[in-house]
Structure formats: C-alpha cells, structure tokens
Design an enzyme around this catalytic site. Structure first.
Site, mmCIF file in Angstrom:
data_model
loop_
_atom_site.group_PDB
_atom_site.id
_atom_site.type_symbol
_atom_site.label_atom_id
_atom_site.label_comp_id
_atom_site.label_asym_id
_atom_site.label_seq_id
_atom_site.Cartn_x
_atom_site.Cartn_y
_atom_site.Cartn_z
ATOM 1 N N TYR A 145 28.158 38.947 115.366
ATOM 2 C CA TYR A 145 27.181 38.295 114.488
ATOM 3 C C TYR A 145 27.021 39.070 113.175
ATOM 4 C CZ TYR A 145 23.324 35.266 113.194
ATOM 5 O OH TYR A 145 22.544 34.347 112.537
ATOM 6 N N HIS A 150 17.401 41.448 108.501
ATOM 7 C CA HIS A 150 17.028 41.186 109.892
ATOM 8 C C HIS A 150 17.774 42.136 110.824
ATOM 9 C CE1 HIS A 150 15.494 36.777 109.376
ATOM 10 N NE2 HIS A 150 14.908 37.633 108.571
ATOM 11 N N TYR A 192 17.529 31.029 117.843
ATOM 12 C CA TYR A 192 18.547 30.080 118.307
ATOM 13 C C TYR A 192 18.043 29.567 119.656
ATOM 14 C CZ TYR A 192 21.909 31.697 114.799
ATOM 15 O OH TYR A 192 22.556 31.983 113.624
ATOM 16 N N PRO A 223 28.346 25.809 112.094
ATOM 17 C CA PRO A 223 27.458 26.827 111.509
ATOM 18 C C PRO A 223 26.706 27.711 112.506
ATOM 19 C CG PRO A 223 26.543 24.629 111.201
ATOM 20 C CD PRO A 223 27.898 24.441 111.783
ATOM 21 N N LYS A 273 29.093 31.939 110.005
ATOM 22 C CA LYS A 273 30.283 32.648 109.548
ATOM 23 C C LYS A 273 30.953 32.082 108.284
ATOM 24 C CE LYS A 273 30.490 35.971 112.430
ATOM 25 N NZ LYS A 273 29.237 36.521 111.918
HETATM 26 P P1 RFL Z 1 32.515 25.484 98.878
HETATM 27 O O1 RFL Z 1 31.211 26.160 98.874
HETATM 28 O O2 RFL Z 1 32.598 24.120 99.485
HETATM 29 O O3 RFL Z 1 33.028 25.439 97.377
HETATM 30 C C1 RFL Z 1 34.127 24.637 96.966
HETATM 31 C C2 RFL Z 1 33.895 24.253 95.514
HETATM 32 O O4 RFL Z 1 35.018 23.530 95.040
HETATM 33 C C3 RFL Z 1 34.549 22.421 94.274
HETATM 34 N N1 RFL Z 1 35.631 21.406 94.249
HETATM 35 C C4 RFL Z 1 36.430 21.190 93.185
HETATM 36 N N2 RFL Z 1 36.467 21.739 91.968
HETATM 37 C C5 RFL Z 1 37.410 21.274 91.094
HETATM 38 N N3 RFL Z 1 38.291 20.286 91.392
HETATM 39 C C6 RFL Z 1 38.268 19.707 92.627
HETATM 40 N N4 RFL Z 1 39.133 18.742 92.919
HETATM 41 C C7 RFL Z 1 37.316 20.167 93.570
HETATM 42 N N5 RFL Z 1 37.019 19.811 94.840
HETATM 43 C C8 RFL Z 1 35.995 20.584 95.244
HETATM 44 C C9 RFL Z 1 33.300 22.005 94.998
HETATM 45 O O5 RFL Z 1 32.421 21.249 94.160
HETATM 46 C C10 RFL Z 1 32.694 23.353 95.349
HETATM 47 O O6 RFL Z 1 31.848 23.849 94.340
HETATM 48 O O7 RFL Z 1 33.628 26.356 99.613
HETATM 49 P P2 RFL Z 1 33.801 27.949 99.729
HETATM 50 O O8 RFL Z 1 33.654 28.596 98.396
HETATM 51 O O9 RFL Z 1 35.025 28.141 100.520
HETATM 52 O O10 RFL Z 1 32.536 28.440 100.570
HETATM 53 C C11 RFL Z 1 32.383 28.071 101.913
HETATM 54 C C12 RFL Z 1 30.901 27.935 102.258
HETATM 55 O O11 RFL Z 1 30.286 27.074 101.328
HETATM 56 C C13 RFL Z 1 30.687 27.411 103.678
HETATM 57 O O12 RFL Z 1 31.622 27.978 104.572
HETATM 58 C C14 RFL Z 1 29.262 27.743 104.203
HETATM 59 O O13 RFL Z 1 28.274 27.070 103.484
HETATM 60 C C15 RFL Z 1 29.148 27.382 105.675
HETATM 61 N N6 RFL Z 1 27.791 27.625 106.215
HETATM 62 C C16 RFL Z 1 27.371 28.909 106.544
HETATM 63 N N7 RFL Z 1 28.147 29.971 106.283
HETATM 64 C C17 RFL Z 1 27.690 31.249 106.521
HETATM 65 O O14 RFL Z 1 28.428 32.210 106.273
HETATM 66 N N8 RFL Z 1 26.430 31.501 107.030
HETATM 67 C C18 RFL Z 1 25.583 30.473 107.327
HETATM 68 O O15 RFL Z 1 24.461 30.730 107.722
HETATM 69 C C19 RFL Z 1 26.054 29.127 107.120
HETATM 70 N N9 RFL Z 1 25.253 28.081 107.371
HETATM 71 C C20 RFL Z 1 26.928 26.560 106.416
HETATM 72 C C21 RFL Z 1 25.659 26.819 107.019
HETATM 73 C C22 RFL Z 1 27.262 25.280 106.018
HETATM 74 C C23 RFL Z 1 26.372 24.257 106.246
HETATM 75 N N10 RFL Z 1 26.757 22.987 105.794
HETATM 76 C C24 RFL Z 1 25.958 22.193 104.961
HETATM 77 C C25 RFL Z 1 28.160 22.595 105.880
HETATM 78 C C26 RFL Z 1 24.776 25.793 107.252
HETATM 79 C C27 RFL Z 1 25.134 24.505 106.906
HETATM 80 C C28 RFL Z 1 24.174 23.407 107.252
HETATM 81 C C1 PHB Z 2 20.574 29.040 107.717
HETATM 82 O O1 PHB Z 2 19.689 29.867 107.420
HETATM 83 O O2 PHB Z 2 20.758 27.998 107.066
HETATM 84 C C2 PHB Z 2 21.425 29.307 108.891
HETATM 85 C C3 PHB Z 2 21.218 30.458 109.625
HETATM 86 C C4 PHB Z 2 22.008 30.712 110.731
HETATM 87 C C5 PHB Z 2 22.980 29.817 111.091
HETATM 88 C C6 PHB Z 2 23.203 28.682 110.345
HETATM 89 C C7 PHB Z 2 22.416 28.410 109.242
HETATM 90 O O3 PHB Z 2 23.740 30.074 112.190
#
Ligand code: RFL
Ligand code: PHB
Length: 390
Positions: free
Chosen positions: A384, A72, A200, A292, A296
């Site tokens: 961004y 994008h 957005y 989110p 980031k």
């Molecule tokens: P994770 O992905 O939570 O992974 C942690 C892992 O540790 C495991 N775990 C354990 N394993 C062994 N023993 C234990 N006691 C444990 N406790 C936990 C878990 O099962 C898991 O597999 O953390 P990590 O690796 O730091 O990654 C972080 C990302 O997952 C998170 O920051 C992003 O998903 C946030 N996020 C977004 N980030 C972006 O960069 N771009 C985005 O567009 C974006 N959109 C989002 C998001 C997060 C969202 N939600 C659901 C919170 C959109 C949403 C809706």
């Molecule tokens: C997504 O595609 O899930 C998404 C994209 C942008 C955001 C958060 C989530 O800021």
C-alpha cells in the site's frame, strides 16, 4: 516545430515527465486536448505513495503537498461494522500522503510554466506519424490551424482513451484485461471525514470507502453496478447508504453535507505489453489501468515516467540505448505487482454478485487473516505504501 521529446497528455504522467526531462536538460513540449482549467479540476486519485512525495519534493513542487497534504500512518479495514487498523508506521515504517491528483496537476503545471516550459492546451485531432523513422512526428490542430512537431521520441501519456496505444501497428501489442462486475459511485462533499484515516469497508450491502481531501472535505465511494447512472442517486440516498454500510454507528458518526460532485467509475484491470514501439513510449493509464481499490494508478504513472526519464538520460548523455530497450520490462515488473495487489484488494473487499456462499465465507476468512496476522498485514502495508523504487 522541433523538440527532443514530444509528450501527449498533461495528466500526472505527462507533466511529471516534462519536469523530469527539463531537470536533465532535455527539451520537450506537451500537447493536451483539454483546457488548463479542466485538467486542474478533474477529481481523481487521492493517495501518494511515500517515494512519490519525495519525488515531488526533488522536482521542487512539493511545498503545497507538504503543507496541505494529510500524512496517514495507516488505514482501517472494516467488516460488517467492525474495524481493524493496519498500522503502516509500525509495520513498515512508512506513510502515505492524501493529496488530490488535481492538486498535484495544478502544482506540476504551475512549476513547468514558470520554468518557461511549453504546454499546448485545447488541441484537437492529435495523431502520431513516421513511427518507423528516427524522427517521429506529432500532428494536431489548435485554433483551427494545423501544427506538426518533429521529435526524437514521443511519450504517449494520453490516458486509457488516448490515441497513442491505438496508433501502434496491429500485432505488436498484447493486451491483458479483467473487467469486474461492479463500479464505484464516488462523491466529493462538504462534510467532515468520518475518520482521520481511510476506511475500506466490506459490508453485506457492498463495499464502501470513506476518504477525504481536506479536514472538511469528504471523498467517499459506494460499490454499485458498473453501468449505474449517478443521476438516479439522490444525495439523501447516497448519505443513507453510506451510513448503512458503516454499521450501527453510521448514523451518529457520519455527518452529511453538500455534495459537490458525483460520478460512477467502472472497474478494470488492463495491461499492454510491450509499452513501446520503436521511438513511441506508452506511460501511465495509456499502458495500464488498475481498479482504484489499491490506490495505485497515479503512482504507477509516476513510476513509469521516472524510468522513462532515466532511459532518455542514458541515451542523450552517453548514447546508451540499453535502458530505452529495457523500458517496458522495467516498468512491467512494477506494474504486474501493482496489478496483483489491486486485484487482491478489489476481490477481498467487494461483493461479487457471481460469488457463491463458499466464496463469501472464504472472503471473510481472508479479511480476518489479513487484519489479525502481523505477517499478512505487513505484506498489505508494504504494497500500500509503495514497493521500493529502484
Ligand atoms: P490521465 O490522468 O488520464 O492523463 C491523460 C491526459 O491525456 C489527455 N489526452 C490527450 N491529449 C492530447 N491529445 C489526445 N488525443 C489526448 N487524449 C487524452 C487527457 O485529457 C489527459 O489530460 O493519465 P495519466 O497521466 O497516466 O495518470 C493516470 C491517473 O490519472 C490515474 O491512474 C489515477 O487517477 C487512478 N486513480 C488513482 N490512482 C492513485 O494512484 N491513487 C488513487 O487513490 C486513485 N484513485 C483513480 C482513483 C482513478 C479514479 N477514476 C476516476 C478513474 C479514483 C478514481 C475514482
Ligand atoms: C481517494 O481518496 O479518492 C481514494 C483513496 C483510496 C483509494 C481510491 C481512491 O483506494
């Protein structure tokens, strides 16, 4: 069992670290409490900063992302039905890639296992010990049996609800937090995206975001209460609200379809300082959370482990501990800038129930400024697509 770096968590942070360390010849084991199928299906982030896509290429795991990811060149910011584009390409000459986090996770797992890497899924009762010694240990259970891994270092990549951060002795860490009075109701649906880029959308009924995962898969979010029950939202009502918030053209522009998944995420900003205690390092969501709106979270997790891998490389190759000692400082400088940006995007785009009429007028002026001033749009674009990684 014995390894150089014991990694707790097979999310983006733990898996990327494992591949980075393997490339440096540093032995590591990952333990993960969920199953492989579960982590490969967990729908989360969708946006990769430009440097993160390059890193996946360098690690030899970029092929599917390059083929299926959607590049994008901008985003749309929309206010009560009127959209203005922020053109990343012309403003900062960089792009972002839309590619689901669970696809990244699949690619990382597949690559690490094919290198002969060790990932223990479905463990339980994880705990860390001997943190004061130079041989910290990880204990866990698998199939009813107890195991212990003796490590040189432990990487706590176990997410916000993991056990690593709470294992640091009381008084060492300082936590900084802001909880927002809203959340996101997110859906994944079989329907063509409303737009070829993300929208957005600030609307009098509340924020909404129109994103995608593939040419026929929509990912969309509606601002809701932080403790909203997703089950109380029938599919038709979600589509109707997404249409209403898009404005008058919502009815014709938004195509509905089967909703594959829905869930509510509360919004929080959180940072712990420092991100290390002796030979235990925290990385990714284990150390910080962003709302989110700035996309980031996954990118910050990746940046942390890149810095951590450099620090461990300096230690193992030249017995230099300067980068290890500077790990928190290095990460936190990037993290706080991402916190600033995520807070800016979140407060600019959502309706805060506590805001006054003055606050709303000021917010609308901010949106107008950001989308009409080249200088302001450039600052948004620079953040961004991802600040330079050095
Ligand atoms: P994770 O992905 O939570 O992974 C942690 C892992 O540790 C495991 N775990 C354990 N394993 C062994 N023993 C234990 N006691 C444990 N406790 C936990 C878990 O099962 C898991 O597999 O953390 P990590 O690796 O730091 O990654 C972080 C990302 O997952 C998170 O920051 C992003 O998903 C946030 N996020 C977004 N980030 C972006 O960069 N771009 C985005 O567009 C974006 N959109 C989002 C998001 C997060 C969202 N939600 C659901 C919170 C959109 C949403 C809706
Ligand atoms: C997504 O595609 O899930 C998404 C994209 C942008 C955001 C958060 C989530 O800021």
């Amino acid at each position: 069992m014995r390894t150089q770096v014991g990694i707790i968590g097979a999310g983006p942070a733990g898996l990327t670290l494992s591949l980075l360390l393997h490339r440096l010849g540093i032995d590591n084991i990952i333990i993960e409490n969920r199953s492989r199928a579960y982590v490969e299906a967990r729908i989360r982030a969708g946006v990769l900063e430009h440097w993160a896509t390059d890193l996946l290429d360098e690690l030899g795991v970029g092929a599917r992302m390059r083929k299926q990811g959607l590049v994008h060149e901008g985003i749309e910011i929309r206010v009560n039905g009127v959209g203005r584009r922020i053109d990343f390409k012309s403003l900062v000459n960089k792009t972002i890639t839309v590619y689901g986090q669970h696809e990244v996770v699949k690619d990382l797992i597949q690559a690490r296992l094919s290198q002969g890497g060790r990932i223990e899924f479905e463990v339980s009762d994880t705990s860390v010990h001997d943190l004061e010694s130079d041989k910290p240990t990880i204990r866990f259970k698998k199939n009813g049996e107890s195991h212990e891994i003796t490590c040189d270092f432990i990487a706590g990549c176990d997410g916000f609800h993991g056990i690593c951060r709470p294992s640091v002795p009381t008084g060492v860490l300082t936590e900084f937090e802001r909880v927002y009075p809203f959340g996101w109701l997110g859906i994944l649906a079989e329907s063509p995206p409303v737009n070829h880029e993300l929208i957005y959308n600030n609307h009098d009924r509340g924020f909404s975001l129109y994103a995608m995962r593939a040419p026929m898969i929509t990912r969309a979010y509606l601002q809701c209460d932080p403790d909203e029950d997703a089950k109380k939202w029938p599919d038709e009502e979600i589509w109707a609200e997404l249409k209403r918030r898009l404005g008058p053209e919502g009815e014709t522009r938004l195509k509905t379809g089967r909703i594959i998944e829905k869930g509510v995420t509360a919004m929080r900003s959180f940072v712990t300082e420092p991100m290390q205690y002796k030979r235990l390092f925290l990385a990714g969501d284990a150390a910080h959370i962003v709302p989110p709106t700035g996309a980031k979270g996954m990118n910050l997790a990746t940046a942390d482990v890149l810095f951590l891998s450099r620090a461990l490389e300096a230690f193992y190759k030249s017995n230099n501990t300067a980068l290890i000692e500077g790990y928190s400082k290095k990460c936190l400088s990037r993290i706080w800038k991402a916190q600033r940006f995520s807070y800016f995007m979140t407060t600019m785009l959502h309706l805060n129930p506590k805001d006054s009429a003055f606050d709303r007028k000021r917010q609308l002026a901010e949106l107008d400024y950001v989308t009409s001033s080249e200088a302001a749009a450039k600052a948004l674009a620079e953040n961004y697509v991802g600040l330079p990684i050095d």
